[in-house]
Every structure is written in structure tokens, then in C-alpha cells.
Motif scaffolding. Structure first.
Motif, short mmCIF file in Angstrom:
data_model
loop_
_atom_site.label_atom_id
_atom_site.label_comp_id
_atom_site.label_asym_id
_atom_site.label_seq_id
_atom_site.Cartn_x
_atom_site.Cartn_y
_atom_site.Cartn_z
N THR A 99 0.83 -1.20 0.00
CA THR A 99 0.00 0.00 0.00
C THR A 99 0.86 1.26 0.00
O THR A 99 0.60 2.20 -0.75
N ALA A 100 1.91 1.25 0.81
CA ALA A 100 2.82 2.41 0.85
C ALA A 100 3.52 2.57 -0.49
O ALA A 100 3.71 3.69 -0.97
N LYS A 124 1.26 4.23 -3.01
CA LYS A 124 1.13 5.67 -2.73
C LYS A 124 2.37 6.43 -3.20
O LYS A 124 2.27 7.50 -3.78
N ILE A 125 3.55 5.87 -2.96
CA ILE A 125 4.80 6.54 -3.35
C ILE A 125 4.93 6.59 -4.87
O ILE A 125 5.28 7.63 -5.44
N SER A 141 2.68 6.59 -7.11
CA SER A 141 1.68 7.42 -7.77
C SER A 141 1.72 8.87 -7.30
O SER A 141 0.84 9.65 -7.64
N SER A 142 2.75 9.24 -6.56
CA SER A 142 2.85 10.61 -6.07
C SER A 142 3.24 11.56 -7.20
O SER A 142 3.71 11.16 -8.27
#
Length: 51
Positions: A24-25, A28-29, A31-32
Motif C-alpha cells: 500500500t505504501a 502511494k509513493i 503514484s505521487s
């Protein structure tokens, strides 16, 4: 029900939970906004080097 709970392997469950957390992290990273800017610049550099 109690016997079922006792049969759960805590090490495997912990490894699975850690994998979900890191996955999950990672999403997020990756797709930043900063990551997308890096991808764009990297692709542009590769295309310039190709010419």
C-alpha cells in the motif's frame, strides 16, 4: 471457534500484514506527484539519448 483461532500461524499472518502495508505504501509513493515528474524527466532523457 477458539480452536480455529489457536491454529492461526502468527508468523505467517505478520508477514502477510507487513506485505500488505508495504504494498500500500509503495503504491502511494509510486503514484505521487514527485514520482510522476521523475518518470516524465527520465523518459524525456531516454528519448533524447536515443536521437
Amino acid at each position: 471457534m477458539v480452536n480455529y483461532i489457536r491454529k492461526i500461524n502468527k508468523a505467517k499472518t505478520g508477514i502477510f500484514a507487513a506485505g500488505v502495508l508495504f504494498g500500500t505504501a509503495g503504491i502511494k509513493i509510486l503514484s505521487s506527484k514527485d514520482a510522476k515528474k521523475f518518470y516524465t524527466n527520465f523518459t524525456a532523457a531516454v528519448l533524447r539519448a536515443k536521437e
